[in-house]
Motif scaffolding. Structure first.
Motif, PDB file in Angstrom:
ATOM      1  N   ASP A   1       0.827  -1.206   0.000  1.00 54.54           N
ATOM      2  CA  ASP A   1       0.000   0.000   0.000  1.00 54.54           C
ATOM      3  C   ASP A   1       0.866   1.263   0.000  1.00 54.54           C
ATOM      4  O   ASP A   1       1.862   1.339   0.731  1.00 54.54           O
ATOM      5  CB  ASP A   1      -0.911   0.033   1.232  1.00 54.54           C
ATOM      6  N   ASN A   2       0.469   2.221  -0.828  1.00 56.62           N
ATOM      7  CA  ASN A   2       1.020   3.586  -0.853  1.00 56.62           C
ATOM      8  C   ASN A   2       2.399   3.731  -1.487  1.00 56.62           C
ATOM      9  O   ASN A   2       2.755   4.834  -1.926  1.00 56.62           O
ATOM     10  CB  ASN A   2       1.063   4.192   0.559  1.00 56.62           C
ATOM     11  N   THR A   3       3.191   2.670  -1.543  1.00 55.29           N
ATOM     12  CA  THR A   3       4.535   2.804  -2.116  1.00 55.29           C
ATOM     13  C   THR A   3       4.717   2.046  -3.431  1.00 55.29           C
ATOM     14  O   THR A   3       5.594   2.399  -4.224  1.00 55.29           O
ATOM     15  CB  THR A   3       5.609   2.324  -1.115  1.00 55.29           C
TER      16      THR A   3
ATOM     17  N   GLN B   1      -1.237   6.148  -7.603  1.00 53.89           N
ATOM     18  CA  GLN B   1      -1.826   5.053  -6.833  1.00 53.89           C
ATOM     19  C   GLN B   1      -3.135   4.568  -7.444  1.00 53.89           C
ATOM     20  O   GLN B   1      -3.405   3.368  -7.492  1.00 53.89           O
ATOM     21  CB  GLN B   1      -2.036   5.486  -5.382  1.00 53.89           C
TER      22      GLN B   1
END
Length: 521
Positions: free
Chosen positions: A192-194, A216
């Protein structure tokens, strides 16, 4: 002698200085920026994933040989990628980890060669290959040499397919041609997120189509886990991701010549699961959670899902039965009534073929009312996509056990590993309904004239539905034909499944000699 020893010591000191410089990657500032983004460095990731002190690095001293665009002035420790081997829970694995602190982890000729040599070594010894991706893409300064490097990696991915487990871990950007190595591998993890993965980034998308989308939303972990189906596992952070990888490997063999390791099981294999007697609602139109069935039969109630967020009308994943690894493919009545559609067919077919390649037995749990109707499905090619599942089951040579819990209608009944597609043992619960279609539709067709001419058509229709249900909507006709091997009480399911898979351990299948089949891709 003393002079020789002094000279050797000087060489050792020089070696240690160079080694320390190479181990530092892109330097303190680059490492700090990596940490600010919430990401580990490549070396930290390798150490976090592998068993303590097990990593053996190869290619640390590799250097690029590019001179164009002042590349000869750029220092690139390890050419931006860490490669080698180590162990996870004592089992050998090979690993590559792109180092974003070194020229953005960009892939050049020698960078690619290091990854390719690691792939080839893994294939040679029959060990899983793990590739951690965190890269800005092809090293533009190296031109076609970078592209050639990608091609060599893709070729190796294909050669290793079905021979050793290949795990791709997206822990940063992965764009352009770089995305095709993960796509060719068996399992893709994202964080998530990266994690970001796309052919063309948001700026190009906006320039070409006018669409505004974030990185994203375009190619993040949840996008590829729930919408595109490109990824198979989603993690909340990097530590969680490594934990999931270790769990996955515990269900897999080292290669296609081995079976997954069995673990000791302290549960009584003959114990009844009384909760299964009431899991199916009396109303056939009422949904229930197939996860309740899976966890009831699994050792310790543990089910490690595959593509948990994608095509949720189909459940796939790994359990253990009396310590032995079994792959589960199951309709989920809580989502779209468990209908088969394009995405569910693709998900299940890919999973079946992966498990068959690595000698993992298949358990299919069936509650399917048919294929999802509609123009979107027909235009999208449900015929072709649905055929993939038929092909995958028919092609699989591992032990195949099927349990029909409730509905098994029409072509979807055939497609969910029926006896006709090579199911070795097929069970049904007493309330199972095996038929061409549901009673309502069947009565409307078979008794249309009687219903139309009746004084009270609705009353006649209800009576004819009941007549069809009594005659056809049961497992006994299929059992009488040998299409169902036995009708069992739900409480006995775990014991019967364990016994069935035990009996099939020696299964051998003679296949037709051919170059390869032509799966409807």
């Amino acid at each position: 002698m003393k002079e020789g020893q002094t000279l050797l010591t000087e060489k050792q000191e020089k070696f240690e200085e160079l080694r320390e410089k190479l181990l530092a990657g892109g330097g303190e500032r680059a490492v700090a920026r990596q940490h600010e983004r919430g990401k580990m460095t490549a070396r930290e990731r390798v150490y976090a994933l592998l068993d303590d002190r097990s990593f053996v690095e190869t290619g640390l001293f590799v250097k690029h040989r590019s001179t164009e665009f002042e590349m000869d002035k750029k220092d690139a420790p390890g050419d931006g990628v860490i490669t080698g081997y180590g162990t996870i829970n004592g089992r050998l694995v090979y690993i590559s980890a792109q180092d974003f602190t070194v020229i953005g982890g960009s892939l050049g000729e020698e960078h690619a060669a290091k990854i390719a040599r690691t792939q080839e070594a893994a294939l040679k010894v029959g060990a899983p290959m793990i590739a951690i991706n965190d890269s800005g893409g092809a090293r533009i300064q190296e031109g076609v040499d970078a592209l050639a490097g990608y091609g060599r990696i893709f070729f190796n991915n294909t050669q290793a397919s079905g021979v050793i487990p290949q795990i791709s871990v997206i822990m940063g950007p992965c764009a352009g041609g770089a995305v095709y190595s993960p796509a060719l591998m068996d399992y893709v993890f994202m964080v998530d997120n990266t994690s970001e993965m796309f052919i063309t980034g948001p700026k190009v998308v906006q320039a070409v189509t006018g669409e505004e989308v974030s990185s994203q939303d375009l190619g993040g972990a949840m996008t590829h886990n729930s919408i595109s189906g490109v990824a198979h596992y989603r993690a909340t952070n990097e530590e969680d991701c490594f934990s999931q990888i270790r769990t996955l490997l515990s269900y897999l063999p080292q290669n296609n010549m081995e079976r997954p390791d069995a673990l000791p099981c302290d549960e009584d294999p003959d114990a009844k699961r009384l909760e299964l007697n009431t899991v199916i609602p009396e109303d056939p139109a009422k949904p229930y959670n197939m996860l309740d069935v899976i966890t009831a039969i699994a050792d310790r109630g543990e089910f490690f899902q595959y593509q948990e967020y994608y095509a949720t009308n189909m459940l796939t994943g790994y359990i253990r039965l009396n310590g032995e690894v079994v792959a589960v493919i199951a309709n989920q009545p809580r989502v779209m009534a468990g209908c088969l559609d394009i995405n569910a067919s693709d998900k299940a077919a890919r999973f079946v073929r992966t498990c068959d390649a690595f000698n993992i037995p298949l358990l299919t749990l069936v509650d399917v009312p048919g294929y999802l109707p509609g123009t979107q499905q027909e235009y999208g090619g449900i015929i072709r996509h649905g055929a993939k599942l038929l092909y995958a089951y028919s092609e699989a040579t591992v032990p195949k056990v099927t349990l029909i819990t409730r509905k098994a209608y029409g072509g979807a009944y055939i497609g969910m590993c029926s006896k006709h597609l090579g199911g070795d043992i097929v069970f049904a619960w007493p309330g199972a309904e095996i038929a061409v279609m549901g009673a309502d539709g069947a009565a409307n067709i078979i008794f249309s004239k009687a219903i139309r001419n009746a004084d009270d058509p609705e009353k006649e229709r209800t009576a004819k539905i009941k007549e069809y249900e009594d005659k056809m909507m049961n497992p006994y006709i299929a059992a009488a034909r040998g299409y169902v091997d036995d009708i069992i009480l739900p409480e006995d399911t775990r014991q019967r499944l364990i016994s069935s898979f035990d009996s099939l351990k020696g299964k051998r299948v003679l296949t037709v000699s051919k170059k390869h089949g032509n799966i409807p891709l």
